[in-house]
Design an enzyme around this catalytic site. Structure first.
Site, short mmCIF file in Angstrom:
data_model
loop_
_atom_site.label_atom_id
_atom_site.label_comp_id
_atom_site.label_asym_id
_atom_site.label_seq_id
_atom_site.Cartn_x
_atom_site.Cartn_y
_atom_site.Cartn_z
N LYS A 11 23.27 11.87 -18.53
CA LYS A 11 24.56 11.91 -19.25
C LYS A 11 25.52 10.91 -18.64
O LYS A 11 25.40 10.52 -17.47
CB LYS A 11 25.18 13.30 -19.23
N ASP A 138 26.75 21.23 -15.01
CA ASP A 138 26.27 20.25 -15.99
C ASP A 138 24.96 20.66 -16.66
O ASP A 138 24.50 19.98 -17.58
CB ASP A 138 26.04 18.89 -15.31
O1 C5P Z 1 28.24 23.12 -10.62
P1 C5P Z 1 27.62 22.20 -9.64
O2 C5P Z 1 26.71 22.92 -8.68
O3 C5P Z 1 26.97 21.01 -10.24
O4 C5P Z 1 28.83 21.65 -8.76
C1 C5P Z 1 28.61 20.94 -7.58
C2 C5P Z 1 29.91 20.86 -6.81
O5 C5P Z 1 30.82 20.00 -7.50
C3 C5P Z 1 30.66 22.16 -6.66
O6 C5P Z 1 30.22 22.87 -5.53
C4 C5P Z 1 32.09 21.70 -6.51
O7 C5P Z 1 32.32 21.23 -5.20
C5 C5P Z 1 32.14 20.49 -7.43
N1 C5P Z 1 32.62 20.82 -8.78
C6 C5P Z 1 33.95 21.14 -8.95
N2 C5P Z 1 34.41 21.44 -10.21
C7 C5P Z 1 33.59 21.41 -11.27
C8 C5P Z 1 32.23 21.07 -11.12
C9 C5P Z 1 31.77 20.79 -9.85
O8 C5P Z 1 34.73 21.16 -7.99
N3 C5P Z 1 34.08 21.68 -12.47
#
Ligand code: C5P
Length: 301
Positions: A11, A138
């Protein structure tokens, strides 16, 4: 059935509006996702126990153990149904690793769909999407593909209409960027500017109506004029060398250039296929062209 292969797209975020940090540590987003035609393939094969292997240029930096998001997806699906995760997952990686293109999320979405088919579970789509959201912000988008607005931390999706084909060039950078580190840097820059970084201090992120119109219209010039990524200053702060990459793509004729998600991959929007080829050759042998929108996780016949 003894093996199922699923393709899953990368993406690019054509708009990534980042709100304040929430009490749970995530950031509220207005995240306009566009799936692009660079794909990982995930093959799930019947096995006595959970195993994982992979291939591809960047595979050396992917953990091939139970911490891999694809393995966690298989474990979560098995748990939902009260069964053992008897599967071997093989990942053919073409999406840059830790590049801001949701490669790990793609593998998780692919593993869910492949295991569901391999184990003959027929899990309803909304339950698969809930599992996706538990695995990462994501992952639901990787599963559905196309184009979508992601609210919340990016997992609450509304499909968007796209009125044509967009031509992209992607320049992967050496070494990835850690997504949490980029969000932390975004917060640090906001505090440094005196703006604050919490949900109470940062205005709620909203999707740009002009950008949604541009997607619907299908014109690269219109979309290029409104691309926006609030994580870009943070990615450039951590990786100042990306400025040179962005400038090189613009000089080669890109309609617009931006960091993809949390980076460090740089994305260039091209006017047409010929322009994309010219930009890719100016950026060097690792630059890739790709079309969007692209379908989400798909079982290969
Ligand atoms: O959801 P995911 O595990 O991909 O997110 C990885 C990291 O990215 C989270 O631990 C956070 O630090 C950051 N993040 C965030 N806000 C979001 C998505 C991700 O702060 N909306």
């Amino acid at each position: 059935m003894t093996a199922v292969t699923v393709t899953v797209p990368a993406k690019v975020n054509v708009q990534l509006a980042v709100g304040g940090r929430r009490p749970d540590g995530f950031h509220d987003l207005a995240n306009v996702f566009l799936a692009v035609g660079l794909y990982d393939r995930v093959t799930a094969s019947a096995a006595d126990e959970l195993g994982i292997s992979g291939e591809g240029r960047d595979i050396g930096s992917v953990p091939l153990d139970a911490t891999n998001l694809a393995a966690r997806a298989a474990i979560a699906l098995a748990k939902l149904h009260g069964i053992e995760p008897r599967v071997h997952l093989h990942i053919e990686k073409d999406i840059p690793v830790a590049g801001g293109m949701a490669g790990g999320s793609a593998d998780a979405a692919g593993a869910l769909l492949a295991c569901d088919a391999l184990w003959g579970l027929g899990t309803p789509r909304d339950e698969l999407l809930s599992l996706c959201a538990e695995l990462g912000s994501d992952v639901p988008f990787s599963f559905v593909g196309g184009a979508a607005l992601g609210l919340g931390r990016g997992e609450l999706l509304t499909p968007l209409e796209v009125g044509g084909t967009f031509h992209w060039v992607f320049a992967a950078a050496d070494g990835g960027l850690s997504t949490p580190a980029v969000y932390r840097e975004c917060d640090r820059l906001r505090r440094e500017e005196g703006a604050g970084d919490t949900v109470a201090e940062v205005p709620a992120p909203v999707a740009d109506p002009g950008l949604l119109d541009a997607l619907r219209g299908g014109s690269a010039a219109a979309l290029g004029a409104v691309l926006a990524n609030d994580l870009q200053p943070a990615a450039l702060s951590l990786r100042p060398d990306l400025r040179g990459t962005l400038a090189a793509g613009r000089a080669a004729g890109a309609v617009a250039a931006l960091v993809s998600g949390s980076g460090p991959t740089c994305a260039f929007l091209a006017a047409d296929a010929a322009a994309a080829t010219r930009i890719a050759s100016a950026l060097g042998p690792t630059a890739r062209t790709a079309l969007s929108p692209a379908p989400g996780a798909t079982i290969l016949p």
